[in-house]
Design an enzyme around this catalytic site. Structure first.
Site, mmCIF file in Angstrom:
data_model
loop_
_atom_site.group_PDB
_atom_site.id
_atom_site.type_symbol
_atom_site.label_atom_id
_atom_site.label_comp_id
_atom_site.label_asym_id
_atom_site.label_seq_id
_atom_site.Cartn_x
_atom_site.Cartn_y
_atom_site.Cartn_z
ATOM 1 N N GLN A 160 0.725 -0.887 -0.084
ATOM 2 C CA GLN A 160 0.231 0.009 -0.331
ATOM 3 C C GLN A 160 0.620 1.562 -0.217
ATOM 4 O O GLN A 160 1.696 1.303 1.149
ATOM 5 C CB GLN A 160 -0.402 -0.084 1.549
ATOM 6 C CG GLN A 160 -1.866 1.406 1.258
ATOM 7 C CD GLN A 160 -3.101 1.735 2.679
ATOM 8 O OE1 GLN A 160 -2.656 0.392 3.408
ATOM 9 N NE2 GLN A 160 -4.133 2.256 2.157
ATOM 10 N N HIS A 177 -8.755 1.597 -0.627
ATOM 11 C CA HIS A 177 -9.046 2.132 -2.617
ATOM 12 C C HIS A 177 -9.378 0.563 -2.719
ATOM 13 O O HIS A 177 -8.613 -0.221 -2.307
ATOM 14 C CB HIS A 177 -7.706 2.812 -2.793
ATOM 15 C CG HIS A 177 -6.128 2.318 -3.113
ATOM 16 N ND1 HIS A 177 -5.914 3.043 -2.173
ATOM 17 C CD2 HIS A 177 -5.548 1.899 -3.583
ATOM 18 C CE1 HIS A 177 -5.158 2.750 -2.205
ATOM 19 N NE2 HIS A 177 -4.807 1.814 -3.339
#
Ligand code: AMP
Ligand code: ZN
Length: 115
Positions: A95, A101
């Protein structure tokens, strides 16, 4: 809004993006550095840092992120043969942007297990 959060700024249109879908709760936009012919990011407008930080009150919102991915995939002819949804949670998963997301990826074949 998360302090200096790029995706919060995309959600408020302070930073430009190529929007694919929007409603009151979520925004979907094209990834700036696509890893596949179709690479869309689906975010909650609410700032949630990682999947790890989601609360029980976010359950419906989490469902909506995935449902939105499915709706976008359904509208995209090139994903008829399949697609992948990915949530990278924290550093070991890769990430980079700390605003939750879902990646919607498609238009090519993917291998498994992922790298
Ligand atoms: P992750 O590694 O899961 O945190 O993914 C972050 C993704 O955000 C990467 O695929 C980036 O290419 C993408 N990204 C970063 N900044 C932007 C931006 N301003 N507009 C669109 N996509 C972005
Ligand atoms: Zn944010």
């Amino acid at each position: 809004m998360g302090k200096n959060c790029v995706f919060c700024k995309i959600a408020t249109k302070e930073i430009k993006s190529s929007v694919v879908f929007e409603d009151d709760d979520v925004l979907a936009f094209k990834d700036l550095n696509p890893e596949a012919p179709v690479h869309v990011l689906i975010i909650p407008k609410k700032h949630i840092e990682t999947l790890d930080k989601a609360d029980r009150e976010d359950v419906q919102l989490l469902g909506k992120l995935l449902f939105t991915a499915k709706e976008i995939a359904g509208r995209s002819g090139s994903l008829a043969g399949g697609y992948r949804t990915v949530i990278n949670c924290n550093r070991d998963a890769g990430q980079e942007v700390f605003h939750l997301h879902v990646h919607l990826l498609g238009g090519r074949k993917f291998s498994w297990p992922p790298g």
